[in-house]
Design a protein around this motif. Structure first.
Motif, short mmCIF file in Angstrom:
data_model
loop_
_atom_site.label_atom_id
_atom_site.label_comp_id
_atom_site.label_asym_id
_atom_site.label_seq_id
_atom_site.Cartn_x
_atom_site.Cartn_y
_atom_site.Cartn_z
N GLY A 53 -9.88 6.49 8.97
CA GLY A 53 -9.18 5.80 8.49
C GLY A 53 -9.28 4.04 9.73
N VAL A 54 -8.08 2.86 9.03
CA VAL A 54 -8.53 1.24 9.40
C VAL A 54 -7.88 1.45 11.16
N LEU A 81 -0.95 3.96 -3.54
CA LEU A 81 -1.51 3.80 -5.26
C LEU A 81 -1.35 2.26 -5.73
N LEU A 82 -0.11 1.39 -5.39
CA LEU A 82 -0.53 0.02 -6.14
C LEU A 82 -1.51 -0.44 -4.34
N SER A 83 -1.75 -0.50 -3.04
CA SER A 83 -2.68 -0.58 -2.88
C SER A 83 -3.89 -0.84 -2.73
N THR A 137 -1.93 9.37 -1.00
CA THR A 137 -1.51 10.76 -0.84
C THR A 137 0.09 9.64 -0.39
N SER A 138 0.49 10.68 -0.77
CA SER A 138 2.21 10.80 -0.56
C SER A 138 2.62 11.02 1.48
N MET A 175 -0.70 6.18 4.01
CA MET A 175 0.07 4.68 4.12
C MET A 175 -0.22 3.46 3.52
N GLU A 176 -1.18 2.69 4.11
CA GLU A 176 -0.98 1.82 3.19
C GLU A 176 -2.32 1.64 1.78
N GLY A 177 -3.30 3.15 2.30
CA GLY A 177 -4.27 3.10 1.65
C GLY A 177 -5.54 1.71 1.45
#
Length: 252
Positions: free
Chosen positions: A154-155, A215-217, A201-202, A180-182
């Motif tokens: 991850g980032v 999801l929105l990210s 993911t949740s 997290m922030e995706g």
């Protein structure tokens, strides 16, 4: 991706199969009505991938009945998703089943030899995303794909991802899975020259809203070439990746 139909036609062309036998294969009853389910027997011919059993909400007896119907009609590998461990144990007492508890996936039969055009890369932001990633990876493998797993890149530690540029550059399609922030999907899409399928993911604290923030990210990614499936939908991502990895040019 319609390999079965193509194989039948090629067998007729080469003389290995008669026209009558080929017609019989194509005319086989398109579905079997077993009361509580109408089992689709022609899905592989139509779509290139056979029917998959969604295990949640079904009893072990219903799952077994559908699986046995598919087996009786020539399906050699059956994928069962969202299968609980308790149901898997009951099915295993009757039918040989390989169960993967982390992914909640059961597999009847052996996965086929990979025949996709390249490799499907499955990457996660963190270790907590692995259950969804395994659902995606196992789905892709059952559908005939070579899969490379790249977990916990991850980032929050970008150097971990950049250490695997060869895998990213060499993939035919990438599944980027993160909570997290995706952000993982955007970063990978900025590095890759292939389609990227983002899976939120949740996983996350407080106002992550059980994956809605990721999801929105992902839907608002500034990187081109990113498509997004629903929260925790590893199966959908693995299935879509398989379609992409089996694409053939269609001539008029």
């Amino acid at each position: 991706m319609h390999n079965e139909t193509k194989e039948i036609l090629e067998a007729v062309q080469s003389g290995r199969l008669s026209v009558e036998d080929a017609l019989l294969k194509l005319k086989t009853q398109p579905f079997a009505d077993i009361g509580y389910a109408k089992v689709d027997l022609h899905r592989k011919i139509r779509q290139g991938a056979a029917e998959v059993i969604y295990g949640a909400g079904k009893t072990p007896e219903q799952i077994l009945g559908i699986a046995e119907t598919l087996c009786a009609n020539g399906q050699t590998t059956i994928l069962i998703t969202r299968l609980s461990e308790e149901k898997a144990e009951q099915i295993q007492s009757v039918q040989p089943l390989s169960y993967h508890a982390d992914a909640r996936i059961g597999i009847v039969g052996a996965p086929p030899r990979p025949d996709g055009i390249g490799t499907v890369l499955v990457a996660t932001g963190g270790t907590s995303d692995i259950p969804v990633a395994e659902e995606a990876a196992l789905t892709a493998e059952v559908l005939g794909n070579q899969v490379t797993r790249l977990y916990d890149v991850g980032v929050a530690g970008l150097h971990r991802l950049l250490a695997h540029l060869d895998d990213i550059m060499g993939a035919s399609v990438i599944i980027a899975i993160a909570g997290m922030e995706g952000a993982l999907a955007s970063v990978i899409s900025g590095l890759a020259d292939c389609p990227v399928i983002a899976v939120p993911t949740s996983v996350g604290y407080g106002a992550s809203f059980h994956g809605l923030s990721a999801l929105l990210s992902m839907l608002n990614s500034c990187a081109s070439g990113v498509s997004v499936v629903n929260i925790d939908n590893g199966f959908g991502a693995g299935y879509l990746a398989s379609i992409i990895n089996h694409m053939e040019a269609k001539h008029a």
